[in-house]
Design an enzyme around this catalytic site. Structure first.
Site, PDB file in Angstrom:
ATOM      1  N   ASP A 279       2.027   5.394  -0.668  1.00  0.00           N
ATOM      2  CA  ASP A 279       1.961   3.931  -0.923  1.00  0.00           C
ATOM      3  C   ASP A 279       2.680   3.955  -2.163  1.00  0.00           C
ATOM      4  O   ASP A 279       3.435   4.806  -2.546  1.00  0.00           O
ATOM      5  CB  ASP A 279       0.282   4.176  -1.824  1.00  0.00           C
ATOM      6  CG  ASP A 279       0.060   2.653  -2.170  1.00  0.00           C
ATOM      7  OD1 ASP A 279      -0.326   1.569  -1.836  1.00  0.00           O
ATOM      8  OD2 ASP A 279       0.533   1.849  -3.453  1.00  0.00           O
TER       9      ASP A 279
ATOM     10  N   ASP B 201       7.972   3.373  -1.024  1.00  0.00           N
ATOM     11  CA  ASP B 201       7.895   2.321  -0.352  1.00  0.00           C
ATOM     12  C   ASP B 201       8.287   1.977   1.340  1.00  0.00           C
ATOM     13  O   ASP B 201       8.841   2.579   1.703  1.00  0.00           O
ATOM     14  CB  ASP B 201      10.093   1.849  -0.986  1.00  0.00           C
ATOM     15  CG  ASP B 201       9.953   0.228  -0.527  1.00  0.00           C
ATOM     16  OD1 ASP B 201       8.573  -0.385  -0.045  1.00  0.00           O
ATOM     17  OD2 ASP B 201      11.139  -0.258  -1.265  1.00  0.00           O
TER      18      ASP B 201
ATOM     19  N   ALA C 277      -3.381   2.793  -0.402  1.00  0.00           N
ATOM     20  CA  ALA C 277      -3.907   2.879  -1.399  1.00  0.00           C
ATOM     21  C   ALA C 277      -4.902   1.154  -1.853  1.00  0.00           C
ATOM     22  O   ALA C 277      -4.227   0.294  -1.166  1.00  0.00           O
ATOM     23  CB  ALA C 277      -3.295   2.869  -2.333  1.00  0.00           C
TER      24      ALA C 277
ATOM     25  N   CYS D  52      -5.278  -9.644   3.149  1.00  0.00           N
ATOM     26  CA  CYS D  52      -6.458 -10.270   2.317  1.00  0.00           C
ATOM     27  C   CYS D  52      -6.091 -11.387   2.242  1.00  0.00           C
ATOM     28  O   CYS D  52      -7.240 -12.362   0.719  1.00  0.00           O
ATOM     29  CB  CYS D  52      -7.182  -9.834   1.395  1.00  0.00           C
ATOM     30  SG  CYS D  52      -6.530  -9.709   0.485  1.00  0.00           S
TER      31      CYS D  52
ATOM     32  N   SER E 151      -9.206   3.595   1.453  1.00  0.00           N
ATOM     33  CA  SER E 151     -10.707   2.900   1.734  1.00  0.00           C
ATOM     34  C   SER E 151     -10.121   3.040   3.124  1.00  0.00           C
ATOM     35  O   SER E 151     -11.500   3.601   4.003  1.00  0.00           O
ATOM     36  CB  SER E 151     -11.984   1.899   1.796  1.00  0.00           C
ATOM     37  OG  SER E 151     -10.422   0.337   1.823  1.00  0.00           O
TER      38      SER E 151
END
Length: 686
Positions: free
Chosen positions: A210, A237, A181, A316, A184
């Site tokens: 997810d 999980d 999730a 990220c 993209s």
């Protein structure tokens, strides 16, 4: 009037009657919200100390982090008319907004991402807020919204496009997206799977997982735009995602994935340009708390990866505790089974920094530690040995951590990102060391697939095997619901003690998992070994396992139809379906009553669903192909065609009009009654 209402009224008066005369009406947009100051001294101190930014570039790095993130779009690559959409963008919309000036600020024309293939990804220095609010960009924004909803365009951050590209996906690959999730990257994986438009049903598929039930529905929304029969959304999980089985030539085999995307939860300090809350919430504690979870998810991923397969680990975050430390720990535990792939020749044009081979750790109070021996005992529960680089220089050199990629925001006006590409050369050591002994233990205990779903021990147990493994609970009888008697497990010799499994369960044998899972649940009378004093002494164990709790909405069942189902004859006659139509791949979401909707999945996903319905929680799968319409019964068929698996939408947001049809086509359109038609779009050759 209650106390709460009086306080609310007083606060309202304070807001509307303050000394400078500002009211709700004249305060302007955003009144009542304090502006977030893009400053974090601890963040600057930490990254200056780590030296992740080349010397002399730190000010540029910080200036870029404070700027809004550019808007980025990606044209759906597997659509047959992707080039037509690209032509429309370049020749119409991009020219209209070239050198546009809004509120005194000049905006450049959108530019193609130099490293993305075929000019299918573009970015502009306009922020998403400008795109939504400016009247001068209204047509362009409407076009983007329309084409995004139809699946022709995806609005996605530039660095987020990198991991799927490095997976090097082919149509036959079985793919797992562990933390998918909002979806993209999942959409990008689906596009790559369908890169060959001449193959309607690729042999491969994407399983998107997810842990958050609500976010799974964001995944469903993304997947539905692409109308693929090869996508399944599940809710587990990721650190404990179950191992699945498939039927191959009449025999149950364990499903190993050819490609795995492991984009783990992270502190997100690379997203400060779009998530400005990170500025005030960021501390060094974030990475310390997430490191263990990231490592467990990554280990569970490589366990399910096929030998020869490729897993991309990404975050990220720019923090080496979440990046290189996890990769280094994986490589160390793999004992040569994993290696970092050299991606230096991939994505030419992408500016990247090599992975770090030396880093240190800082606490929230600003205290630095260079290795585990310096950490005081009272911090041993917060700081773990796996967070530091390996101390053996030869081992560190062999890991080749410099092959990792770190994307810095100021180099190409992007967000911050980290990527490591892992290739599996052999089964993991805890899977290959004693496969026969482990299989025999499982069969003797009758645990079968229970080994897939046990809870992970604390992370530090991953570093060394426990001296006395705890025996699993006995299985539950499918007939009575009572637990079957199980002879106490014999502790294996010290040299055969397998390591505790990482995220997801007990160690599983990659050469013999199927044997362990196919082991009979009841060994039968007389087959149990004689108890010894040592066996009788093993009286400790976990409490009886409880039934797995499923959070979120209760999903309807997935029921496959048979070839002789009565729903097919009227559909086949009305739509003149070919005899080769794969009826066995059609499913519905109800056991009883009229079938309102019919869905289509690929043959391979059907195999997965049929053999794992009790192992996984499926949120959505397949493409809706027919919906029941009672008004259609007069025409001999109550099932109206909802959509085809791959229905191209013309690259325009103009509503369809029959008046624009040619003379012959207009005459034929007038004769239409209820049913289905196929419109073939022919792009303008010019």
């Amino acid at each position: 009037m209650g106390k709460r209402n009086r306080n609310r009224q007083k606060n309202q008066q304070d807001r509307n009657g303050n000394s400078d005369g500002r009211t709700r009406d004249n305060a302007g947009w955003g009144a009542g919200y304090s502006e977030i100051i893009k400053e974090n001294k601890l963040f600057e101190q930490y990254y200056q100390g780590l030296k992740i930014v080349p010397e002399g570039e730190f000010e540029q790095f910080m200036d870029a982090m404070r700027e809004p993130l550019p808007a980025t779009i990606r044209i759906t690559g597997y659509k047959s008319h992707a080039k037509e959409i690209l032509h429309c963008l370049k020749e119409k919309y991009f020219k209209e907004i070239q050198d546009l000036e809004i509120d005194g600020q000049k905006f450049e024309s959108p530019q193609a991402l130099s490293w993305y293939p075929d000019e299918l990804a573009w970015h502009t220095n306009m922020s998403r807020k400008i795109l939504r609010k400016s009247p001068l960009l209204e047509k362009f924004h409407q076009f983007l919204v329309s084409e995004t909803e139809s699946g022709n365009i995806s609005r996605q951050e530039a660095v987020s496009m990198i991991p799927p590209l490095l997976l090097k996906i082919e149509p036959h690959h079985k793919i797992l997206d562990m933390c998918a999730a909002p979806g993209s990257k999942t959409a990008q994986l689906i596009e790559m799977l369908h890169s060959d438009m001449d193959v309607p049903f690729p042999e491969g598929f994407v399983i998107a997982n997810d842990v958050d039930n609500k976010r799974c529905y964001l995944l469903v929304h993304q997947a539905k735009r692409l109308n693929s029969p090869c996508i399944m959304v599940v809710n587990h999980d990721a650190s404990n995602i179950p191992r699945l089985q498939v039927d191959y030539a009449g025999k149950k085999e364990v499903l190993f994935y050819d490609r795995i995307l492991c984009d783990v939860p992270c502190s997100g300090d690379g997203t400060m340009r779009k998530n400005i809350d990170v500025w005030k919430k960021w501390t060094t504690s974030n990475s310390l708390q997430l490191h263990g979870l990231q490592l467990r998810i990554a280990v569970r991923g490589v366990e399910q990866l096929a030998v020869g397969g490729r897993m991309v680990y990404s975050t990220c975050s720019l923090n080496p505790i979440e990046d290189e430390a996890v990769i280094a720990s994986l490589l160390e535990k793999s004992e040569g089974a994993l290696e970092l792939a050299d991606a230096s020749d991939d994505l030419p044009g992408l500016k990247r920094m090599p992975g770090m081979t030396n880093w240190k750790l800082m606490t929230r109070g600003g205290v630095w530690y260079s290795n585990w021996s310096e950490v005081p005992k009272n911090l041993h529960t917060q700081i773990r040995p796996t967070m530091f680089p390996p101390t053996d220089p030869e081992k560190l050199k062999d890991m080749k951590l410099e092959r990792c990629l770190r994307i810095l925001p100021h180099h190409q006006n992007t967000g911050g990102f980290f990527v490591g590409v892992l290739v599996k050369k052999a089964p993991m050591p805890w899977n290959r060391r004693f496969p026969k002994a482990a299989a025999e233990r499982n069969a003797r205990a009758g645990i079968g697939a229970w080994a897939e779903t046990v809870t992970l021990a604390p992370l530090f147990h991953l570093l060394s095997p426990p001296p006395n493994p705890i025996p699993p609970p006995p299985p539950i009888s499918s007939v009575t619901g009572n637990r079957k008697p199980r002879p106490p497990a014999t502790p294996p010799p010290a040299e055969e003690a397998p390591p505790v499994a990482s995220a997801g369960g007990k160690p599983e044998e990659e050469g013999g998992e199927a044997a362990a899972e196919d082991a009979p649940q009841d060994p039968g009378p007389g087959s149990a070994p004689q108890e010894t004093p040592a066996e009788k002494a093993v009286v400790c164990g976990p409490p009886p396992s409880k039934k797995m709790k499923l959070f979120g909405f209760k999903e309807d069942p997935f029921v496959f139809l048979t070839e002789d189902d009565p729903v097919f004859p009227p559909i086949q006659a009305f739509y003149e379906l070919s005899q080769a139509f794969p009826k066995l791949n059609v499913l519905t979401r109800t056991h009883e009553g009229k079938k309102r909707h019919l869905y289509m999945v690929s043959k391979e996903l059907r195999n997965v669903l049929l053999n794992n319905s009790e192992r996984m929680k499926v949120i959505n799968t397949g493409v809706k192909v027919w919906s029941r319409n009672n008004d259609g019964e007069q025409f001999g068929c109550a099932s109206g065609s909802r959509r085809r698996a791959y229905t191209p939408s013309p690259p325009t947001s103009t509503p369809a009009s029959s008046a624009k049809l040619g003379t012959d086509a207009h005459t034929e359109a007038k004769k239409l009654v209820m049913g289905s038609i196929v419109l073939k779009y022919k792009p303008d050759s010019q």
